[in-house]
Design a protein around this motif. Structure first.
Motif, PDB file in Angstrom:
ATOM      1  N   UNK A  35      19.210  62.928  30.829  1.00  0.00           N
ATOM      2  CA  UNK A  35      18.167  62.808  29.820  1.00  0.00           C
ATOM      3  C   UNK A  35      18.301  63.954  28.816  1.00  0.00           C
ATOM      4  N   UNK A  90      18.498  67.226  30.878  1.00  0.00           N
ATOM      5  CA  UNK A  90      18.119  67.140  32.280  1.00  0.00           C
ATOM      6  C   UNK A  90      19.004  66.148  33.011  1.00  0.00           C
ATOM      7  N   UNK A 106      14.503  65.673  39.449  1.00  0.00           N
ATOM      8  CA  UNK A 106      15.068  66.288  38.264  1.00  0.00           C
ATOM      9  C   UNK A 106      15.495  67.721  38.520  1.00  0.00           C
ATOM     10  N   UNK A 107      16.598  68.103  37.867  1.00  0.00           N
ATOM     11  CA  UNK A 107      17.000  69.487  37.854  1.00  0.00           C
ATOM     12  C   UNK A 107      16.176  70.283  36.854  1.00  0.00           C
ATOM     13  N   UNK A 108      16.475  71.570  36.745  1.00  0.00           N
ATOM     14  CA  UNK A 108      15.715  72.444  35.855  1.00  0.00           C
ATOM     15  C   UNK A 108      16.213  72.394  34.421  1.00  0.00           C
TER      16      UNK A 108
ATOM     17  N   UNK B  34       4.046  54.487  38.082  1.00  0.00           N
ATOM     18  CA  UNK B  34       4.506  55.817  38.493  1.00  0.00           C
ATOM     19  C   UNK B  34       3.865  56.876  37.611  1.00  0.00           C
ATOM     20  N   UNK B  36       4.488  60.979  36.618  1.00  0.00           N
ATOM     21  CA  UNK B  36       5.277  62.201  36.664  1.00  0.00           C
ATOM     22  C   UNK B  36       4.573  63.238  35.793  1.00  0.00           C
ATOM     23  N   UNK B  38       5.377  67.148  33.636  1.00  0.00           N
ATOM     24  CA  UNK B  38       6.346  68.145  33.220  1.00  0.00           C
ATOM     25  C   UNK B  38       5.578  69.403  32.839  1.00  0.00           C
ATOM     26  N   UNK B  42      10.059  72.659  32.305  1.00  0.00           N
ATOM     27  CA  UNK B  42      10.733  72.407  33.572  1.00  0.00           C
ATOM     28  C   UNK B  42      11.115  70.938  33.675  1.00  0.00           C
ATOM     29  N   UNK B  43      11.905  70.589  34.666  1.00  0.00           N
ATOM     30  CA  UNK B  43      12.240  69.200  34.891  1.00  0.00           C
ATOM     31  C   UNK B  43      11.011  68.413  35.314  1.00  0.00           C
ATOM     32  N   UNK B  44      10.910  67.157  34.900  1.00  0.00           N
ATOM     33  CA  UNK B  44       9.763  66.337  35.325  1.00  0.00           C
ATOM     34  C   UNK B  44       9.668  66.260  36.845  1.00  0.00           C
ATOM     35  N   UNK B  46       7.854  64.208  40.126  1.00  0.00           N
ATOM     36  CA  UNK B  46       7.166  63.021  40.622  1.00  0.00           C
ATOM     37  C   UNK B  46       5.812  63.405  41.206  1.00  0.00           C
ATOM     38  N   UNK B  49       3.012  57.029  43.093  1.00  0.00           N
ATOM     39  CA  UNK B  49       3.208  55.714  42.533  1.00  0.00           C
ATOM     40  C   UNK B  49       2.469  54.683  43.376  1.00  0.00           C
ATOM     41  N   UNK B  87       2.978  61.867  32.541  1.00  0.00           N
ATOM     42  CA  UNK B  87       3.565  60.613  32.078  1.00  0.00           C
ATOM     43  C   UNK B  87       3.213  59.476  33.038  1.00  0.00           C
ATOM     44  N   UNK B 101      14.069  55.853  34.348  1.00  0.00           N
ATOM     45  CA  UNK B 101      12.695  55.922  33.874  1.00  0.00           C
ATOM     46  C   UNK B 101      12.682  56.002  32.362  1.00  0.00           C
ATOM     47  N   UNK B 103      10.384  57.338  29.530  1.00  0.00           N
ATOM     48  CA  UNK B 103       9.221  58.193  29.312  1.00  0.00           C
ATOM     49  C   UNK B 103       8.610  57.904  27.951  1.00  0.00           C
TER      50      UNK B 103
END
Lengths: 115, 113
Positions: A35, A90, A106-108, B34, B36, B38, B42-44, B46, B49, B87, B101, B103
């Motif tokens: 992403x 990402x 997800x990674x950072x 679902x 999520x 963020x 940082x990464x989203x 979870x 759901x 989200x 996904x 978003x």
């Protein structure tokens, strides 16, 4: 810690250059997703690989390419970089098969700055 | 995947319940809801759901209306760490490596001390 590892965390480069971003999915996850998140575009899906094969493609530019290797890690290659490619990138992975809940891990992220 | 509509921003006082709405009037019978979030850049992450029944886990509760056209994510006791973009995503569930996904713009939730 999601278990997804991305390197490098930060990268600064110049226009016209090429960079490679690396992602190691969680152990056992077969799918890798990439992403892009820039300030004015939100989270945009680029591409997905499943067990080494391309599975889905989103808004990925022709200057960008990706692959997933036999050990399941993935690389996103960005070439002929432009200022507008500056973004957070990402990587995510998912459990596949019967245990799947649809959750993506997800990674950072890798923050790319193009000057 | 069905489209979702969320308010762009919301505030909630620390310690109170945060209720985040989501409209998904075109959801089909086999699509899940679902959530999520963020936090900053940082990464989203979870959250939860559900398909049609209400769901609860250690992070939140998900309330889905009987007609499934809308849902609400509830953070029971919001803390400052819950400040994030949330989200709501509607999608099918596949066992064959097709879990991307999509978003939207989400809801920016700010927890106020």
């Amino acid at each position: 810690d999601s278990g997804v590892t991305q390197t490098p965390k930060h990268l600064i480069t110049a226009t016209g250059q090429r960079v490679t971003l690396r992602c190691s999915p969680r152990s056992g996850d077969l799918s890798v997703y990439w992403y892009q998140q820039s300030l004015d575009q939100g989270l945009q899906f680029l591409i997905q690989y499943y067990n080494g094969e391309e599975r889905a493609k989103g808004n990925i530019l022709e200057r960008f390419s990706a692959q997933q290797f036999p050990d399941l890690h993935s690389e996103l290659n960005l070439s002929s970089l432009e200022l507008g490619d500056s973004a957070l990138y990402f990587c995510a992975s998912s459990v596949d098969g019967g245990a799947n809940t649809g959750e993506l891990f997800f990674g950072e992220g890798s923050r790319l700055t193009v000057l | 995947d069905a489209k979702t509509t969320q308010p762009p921003s919301m505030d909630c006082a620390e310690g109170r319940a945060a209720n985040l709405p989501c409209n998904h009037s075109t959801i089909s019978g086999n699509e899940y809801v679902y959530w999520y979030r963020q936090i900053h850049s940082q990464g989203p992450q979870y959250i939860i759901h559900g398909l049609k029944n209400n769901e609860t886990n250690e992070m939140a509760s998900l309330i889905i209306t009987e007609d499934r056209k809308s849902s609400t994510l509830i953070l029971p006791h919001a803390t400052l760490r819950d400040t994030a973009v949330y989200y709501c995503i509607v999608r099918t569930l596949s066992n064959f490596g097709n879990e991307k996904l999509t978003f939207g713009t989400g809801t920016r939730l700010t927890i106020i001390p």
